[in-house]
Motif scaffolding. Structure first.
Motif, PDB file in Angstrom:
ATOM      1  N   GLY A  83       0.827  -1.194   0.000  1.00 57.47           N
ATOM      2  CA  GLY A  83       0.000   0.000   0.000  1.00 57.47           C
ATOM      3  C   GLY A  83       0.860   1.243   0.000  1.00 57.47           C
ATOM      4  N   TRP A  92       0.356   9.553  -5.052  1.00 54.80           N
ATOM      5  CA  TRP A  92      -0.625   8.674  -5.668  1.00 54.80           C
ATOM      6  C   TRP A  92      -1.015   9.172  -7.058  1.00 54.80           C
ATOM      7  N   GLU A  97      -1.187   3.372  -8.868  1.00 55.64           N
ATOM      8  CA  GLU A  97      -2.377   2.558  -8.595  1.00 55.64           C
ATOM      9  C   GLU A  97      -2.311   1.235  -9.364  1.00 55.64           C
ATOM     10  N   MET A 100       0.125  -1.067  -7.621  1.00 53.66           N
ATOM     11  CA  MET A 100      -0.447  -1.642  -6.407  1.00 53.66           C
ATOM     12  C   MET A 100      -1.432  -2.756  -6.758  1.00 53.66           C
ATOM     13  N   VAL A 112      -4.038  -5.164   1.828  1.00 50.34           N
ATOM     14  CA  VAL A 112      -3.868  -3.870   1.165  1.00 50.34           C
ATOM     15  C   VAL A 112      -3.482  -2.848   2.231  1.00 50.34           C
ATOM     16  N   CYS A 115      -2.098   1.847   4.554  1.00 46.94           N
ATOM     17  CA  CYS A 115      -2.718   3.048   4.037  1.00 46.94           C
ATOM     18  C   CYS A 115      -3.586   3.648   5.141  1.00 46.94           C
ATOM     19  N   GLN A 136      -7.401   3.242  -2.358  1.00 50.38           N
ATOM     20  CA  GLN A 136      -6.960   1.955  -1.823  1.00 50.38           C
ATOM     21  C   GLN A 136      -8.105   1.176  -1.186  1.00 50.38           C
TER      22      GLN A 136
END
Length: 295
Positions: A83, A92, A97, A100, A112, A115, A136
Motif C-alpha cells: 500500500g 498517488w 495505482e 499496487m 492492502v 494506508c 486503496q
C-alpha cells in the motif's frame, strides 16, 4: 572477506531472549527498513527462537512492498502487505495505482496497506491522504483482501470513510492503535480489528492503553512490533542501538496479558488464531528451515 555480522543469538542480551509459550504472528514488521539491511537472516532466526513464527512485512510504498514480496518469496512464514502510507499520499497517481493492483495479485501479499490517514504530521495534505485512501479502499474491495490501516489524530474522518465503504470491504485492522476510548469504540462499532504494539510499554504515553486493552474483543485483537520503531521502554535490559525487532514481541504479549488479567499463553494462542484467520494464512503452518544466505 568474512561476514562480520555477529551470530544470531549474540545481539540480544540474555535477559531479552524471550520465548512465547505459543507461536506468535507479528502483524507489522518493517524488515525492509535500512536498519535490517545487514543481519536480516539472524533477525529472522531470533524471531524463530522466540517462537514468533510468522511475520507480516509492511509495504508502505511501491519500493518497500516489492522488497517485502521478495523476502516473503525467500523465507517461509513471511508475508507482505502492499500500500501507500498517508505520508506518501501526494505521490498517488494512475501508474502507482496500477502497480499496487498488480502487487495485490501476488500470493505473498495478504493485505492492502499500509494506508490510511495521519493528520498529526500531514506530510501529505489531508485532501491528498483522503484521495489515496479512497483509491486503496477501492483496491481492497476489488481484490477482496483485508486492509492494514494507519490512523493518527484522524479517527473521526477515518470512521466516516470506512463507514461509507463498510459493505464493500472485508476485514480491516487499525494497526498500532494509540487513540482514545471514543475512537476505539467507534472502530468496534465498525467491526474492525485492532493491532497493539510496544506503545503500551511506554510509561510516558501508554497509560491510557492499559485501561483500554480489556475493551478490545479477544477475537479482534492482534499484536505487532512495528519494528524497528516503538521499542518497549520497560524492557528488563538495555538493548544496544535501540532497534526493535520481532524477537521482542513476546514481551509485548506478556504486557498486554498482564493488563487484560489473563495468561500469556492464552493471549498468544488467541491473537495468533485471529491473525491467521484475518490474513487467511494456512492453519497450523510451521515455517521450514530457512536458508542461510545472508540478506
Amino acid at each position: 572477506m568474512a561476514d562480520a555480522t555477529p551470530p544470531f543469538d549474540d545481539v540480544l542480551p540474555e535477559a531479552l531472549r524471550f520465548r512465547s509459550p505459543a507461536p506468535l504472528v507479528d502483524i507489522g514488521a518493517n524488515l525492509t527498513h535500512e536498519s535490517f539491511a545487514r543481519g536480516l537472516e539472524a533477525t529472522i532466526q531470533r524471531a524463530r527462537a522466540a517462537n514468533v513464527t510468522t511475520l507480516i512485512l509492511t509495504g508502505t510504498d511501491r519500493e518497500h512492498a516489492e522488497q517485502a514480496v521478495a523476502l516473503a518469496q525467500r523465507h517461509p512464514g513471511l508475508y507482505a502487505t502492499a500500500g501507500v502510507h498517508p505520508h506518501d499520499a501526494s505521490r498517488w497517481e494512475p501508474t502507482l495505482e496500477a502497480a499496487m493492483r498488480e502487487l495485490h495479485r501476488q500470493p505473498e501479499v495478504v493485505a492492502v496497506g499500509e494506508c490510511g490517514l495521519d493528520f498529526n504530521r500531514n506530510f501529505s495534505t489531508p485532501a491528498e491522504q483522503e484521495h489515496a485512501l479512497e483509491a486503496q479502499l477501492g483496491l481492497a474491495a476489488e481484490s477482496g483482501k483485508p486492509l492494514f490501516l494507519h490512523e493518527r489524530d484522524a479517527g473521526r474522518r477515518m470512521r466516516e470513510m470506512l463507514h461509507a465503504w463498510r459493505d464493500d470491504i472485508g476485514d480491516a485492522v487499525i494497526h498500532c492503535f494509540t487513540a482514545d476510548r471514543e475512537t476505539l469504540f467507534g472502530y468496534r462499532d465498525l467491526d474492525l480489528h485492532i493491532g497493539l504494539t510496544g506503545w503500551l510499554c511506554d510509561e510516558r504515553r501508554g497509560h491510557h492503553l492499559r485501561d483500554l486493552v480489556g475493551e478490545i474483543p479477544l477475537d479482534r485483537l492482534m499484536v505487532e512490533t512495528d519494528c524497528p520503531y516503538l521499542l518497549p521502554r520497560n524492557l528488563p535490559a538495555k538493548l544496544k542501538g535501540r532497534r526493535h525487532e520481532p524477537a521482542l514481541l513476546p514481551w509485548i504479549v506478556r504486557e498486554i496479558a498482564h493488563w487484560r488479567g489473563m495468561e500469556e499463553a492464552e493471549l498468544a494462542r488467541a491473537t495468533t488464531a485471529t491473525a491467521r484467520a484475518f490474513f487467511r494464512l494456512p492453519p497450523g503452518e510451521t515455517p521450514h528451515d530457512i536458508d542461510h544466505e545472508e540478506s
